[in-house]
Motif scaffolding. Structure first.
Motif, PDB file in Angstrom:
ATOM      1  N   SER A   1       0.836  -1.222   0.000  1.00 16.83           N
ATOM      2  CA  SER A   1       0.000   0.000   0.000  1.00 16.83           C
ATOM      3  C   SER A   1       0.857   1.252   0.000  1.00 16.83           C
ATOM      4  N   ALA A   2       1.991   1.188   0.685  1.00 17.57           N
ATOM      5  CA  ALA A   2       2.848   2.388   0.817  1.00 17.57           C
ATOM      6  C   ALA A   2       3.647   2.659  -0.455  1.00 17.57           C
ATOM      7  N   ASN A   3       3.663   1.675  -1.375  1.00 25.77           N
ATOM      8  CA  ASN A   3       4.426   1.832  -2.631  1.00 25.77           C
ATOM      9  C   ASN A   3       3.496   1.682  -3.830  1.00 25.77           C
ATOM     10  N   ALA A   4       2.406   2.449  -3.779  1.00 23.57           N
ATOM     11  CA  ALA A   4       1.349   2.289  -4.792  1.00 23.57           C
ATOM     12  C   ALA A   4       1.848   2.592  -6.214  1.00 23.57           C
ATOM     13  N   SER A   5       2.902   3.393  -6.315  1.00 29.66           N
ATOM     14  CA  SER A   5       3.336   3.777  -7.684  1.00 29.66           C
ATOM     15  C   SER A   5       4.327   2.766  -8.269  1.00 29.66           C
ATOM     16  N   ASN A   6       4.703   1.795  -7.445  1.00 31.42           N
ATOM     17  CA  ASN A   6       5.667   0.784  -7.937  1.00 31.42           C
ATOM     18  C   ASN A   6       4.900  -0.289  -8.712  1.00 31.42           C
ATOM     19  N   GLU A   7       4.783  -0.119 -10.021  1.00 33.59           N
ATOM     20  CA  GLU A   7       3.963  -1.002 -10.865  1.00 33.59           C
ATOM     21  C   GLU A   7       4.358  -2.480 -10.747  1.00 33.59           C
ATOM     22  N   PRO A   8       5.629  -2.818 -10.902  1.00 35.17           N
ATOM     23  CA  PRO A   8       6.017  -4.248 -10.834  1.00 35.17           C
ATOM     24  C   PRO A   8       5.626  -4.872  -9.487  1.00 35.17           C
ATOM     25  N   LEU A   9       5.744  -4.080  -8.418  1.00 33.54           N
ATOM     26  CA  LEU A   9       5.376  -4.571  -7.082  1.00 33.54           C
ATOM     27  C   LEU A   9       3.877  -4.824  -7.014  1.00 33.54           C
ATOM     28  N   GLN A  10       3.085  -3.844  -7.490  1.00 28.45           N
ATOM     29  CA  GLN A  10       1.619  -3.974  -7.455  1.00 28.45           C
ATOM     30  C   GLN A  10       1.175  -5.187  -8.267  1.00 28.45           C
ATOM     31  N   LYS A  11       1.844  -5.368  -9.400  1.00 26.48           N
ATOM     32  CA  LYS A  11       1.463  -6.485 -10.294  1.00 26.48           C
ATOM     33  C   LYS A  11       1.788  -7.829  -9.635  1.00 26.48           C
ATOM     34  N   ALA A  12       2.951  -7.902  -9.007  1.00 30.10           N
ATOM     35  CA  ALA A  12       3.378  -9.158  -8.364  1.00 30.10           C
ATOM     36  C   ALA A  12       2.439  -9.511  -7.210  1.00 30.10           C
TER      37      ALA A  12
END
Ligand code: HEM
Ligand SMILES: N[C@@H](CC(=O)c1ccccc1NC=O)C(=O)O
Length: 443
Positions: free
Chosen positions: A339-350
């Protein structure tokens, strides 16, 4: 102190400190004992080995058990956790065979089973009846000695069960699919701890890599579940095997209104029957991914009370595994990190991939439950009413609210005591909701 700061103050759990194996997960690193070492308990082992034939005429198993001498657990058992687990497994088989041997269940367990079973269960931190631990975790052996003692042993083709109620391949397979599931799941534990270490190290890329590996492992769990269909026939499961798996909660309509009395001078007690809900693995995944399950009315044994069934089932896990889950929950901050790294696309996707795979697992499971319980419970199985064939135990199906011609799926109760379809769909929907919440958080 913020949660993330507090969670970082607590050291991460070490698997081995909780009787968990990095290679075999909750199955423990050593194979279960296949029989008790002391000759004093030979009669216990003989009866359990003969259950399939003794249960052909249920009264035989009851008289064989009634004739047993009352034996306490001695040092040969109390001094070795594998002996203790073996005793618990053997006594659990005898307890369920005794209670469910005929169409009229017995509601009093004889002291020769009740006494040692209560003792072994108390030490292991599990309830005194057949559970996922006794039927799955501690009830398998290697079919033939394998060269690679660590990896090759637990392929599904190379293991078999130690005991069953029915002697059928279907029952063995039913348990062995879960053994394989636990073995595959060991990698989820390692990936989960690696992700938590990466968060503490501030290594974003390692967190994303770990989540992608976790998603792939969960996908393999879904595939392992579907192997049930290759050697376990739904009608054999439902009509011949499942009646022995039921516990003694919510069983008034079958003559067990107070549960089962442990010994003639003992107390009546109520316990849920076995279920994979007692597996620590899936509950580990829920904790790692931040999937929360609310208390649900679908757990039918506490009428009008909302009970969180999955929390209840933690009490049915071996003490150390339960304690591992509590420790993991106290340090896990993956959901907060995502939640704290909402702009990190690869993280959100994983992370989204992990949730999607867990949802797929729960969807596949609902398909399995439909095929193995709902459909057979609707079918008119001629021989299920024949003498000697236990009619399928649908705990409380009759007593469920009979308002209107509901389909079986709304009334059918699992061996764990839940109104199974509403409960399982709720678990699945709460998994979906967790993923949706993250997407909203992003926008
Ligand atoms: C014929 C096979 C199976 C049947 C009929 C079945 C049925 C059920 C039922 C009725 C429940 C609800 C709890 C209860 O009242 O017992 C349940 C829970 C559960 N089962 Fe199964 N099950 C089967 C096999 C498996 C296997 C092989 C796995 C895992 C590999 C599994 C995983 C779970 C989990 C994780 C839960 C807890 C609910 C959740 O977290 O979504 N089940 N199962
Ligand atoms: N809850 C299931 C039974 C079940 O899944 C189960 C019961 C005892 C031991 C293991 C089980 N699950 C798979 O191995 C049912 O209601 O039929």
């Amino acid at each position: 102190m913020s949660l993330s700061h507090r969670t970082k103050m607590i050291p991460l759990p070490v698997l081995e400190e909780y009787c968990i194996s990095p290679d075999h997960g909750f199955l423990d690193g050593r194979l279960p004992l296949t029989r008790l070492t002391s000759k004093k308990y030979t009669r216990w082992e003989d009866i359990v080995a003969q259950l399939p034939s003794l249960l052909q005429d249920g009264s035989q198993v009851r008289s064989a058990i009634d004739e047993l001498e009352v034996l306490a657990l001695d040092e040969s058992i109390l001094g070795d956790v594998r002996e203790l687990r073996r005793a618990y497994s053997v006594l659990g088989f005898m307890a369920h065979a005794y209670v469910w041997a005929t169409e009229r269940p017995r509601d009093v367990l004889p002291e020769c089973v009740a006494g040692p079973l209560l003792h072994a269960a108390d030490i292991l931190g599990v309830p005194p009846l057949a559970t996922y631990s006794s039927l799955v975790l501690w009830n398998f052996k290697v079919a033939d000695v394998c060269e690679q003692p660590e990896s090759g042993c637990l392929d599904l083709e190379n293991i078999t069960t130690i005991n069953t109620f029915t002697g059928t391949v279907d029952e063995s397979w039913f348990y062995l699919v879960s053994v394989r599931f636990e073995k595959i799941g060991s990698s989820c534990l390692n990936h989960g701890l690696q992700i938590l270490r990466a968060i503490r190290d501030g290594d974003d890329k390692a967190v994303t890599d770990g989540l992608n590996k976790l998603a792939a492992a969960i996908e393999r769990l879904s595939r392992a579940l579907m192997e049930m269909e290759t050697k376990c026939e739904p009608s054999v499961f439902y009509f011949k095997i499942r009646p022995f798996l039921a516990g003694w909660t919510n069983m008034s309509h079958l003559g067990l209104p107070q549960g089962v009395k442990y010994g003639a001078e003992g107390q009546y007690q109520i316990f849920s029957g076995g279920s994979n809900a007692q597996s620590s693995l899936i509950q580990t995944l829920d904790i790692l991914l931040g999937v929360k399950h609310s208390a649900n009315a679908a757990h039918s044994s506490k009428a009008n009370q909302k009970v969180n069934y999955l929390d209840e089932m933690k009490k049915y896990m071996p003490r150390q595994h339960r304690e591992f889950l509590y420790h993991l929950a106290s340090v896990c901050n993956i959901s907060e990190y995502v939640s704290a790294n909402a702009s990190n696309e690869p993280l959100q996707k994983a992370y989204g991939h992990c949730i999607a795979m867990l949802q797929r697992f729960r969807d596949n499971h609902i398909q399995i439950v439909t095929k193995y319980i709902i459909l057979p419970s609707n079918s008119k199985q001629e021989n299920s009413n024949k003498k000697g064939v236990l009619s399928p135990i649908e705990p409380n199906t009759k007593a469920a609210d009979s308002s209107g011609p509901k389909t079986a799926s709304c009334k059918t109760i699992g061996t764990g005591g839940t109104k199974l379809m509403p409960f399982l769909k709720q678990c699945r929907d709460e998994t979906i909701a967790t993923g949706e919440a993250k997407k909203e958080n992003k926008n």
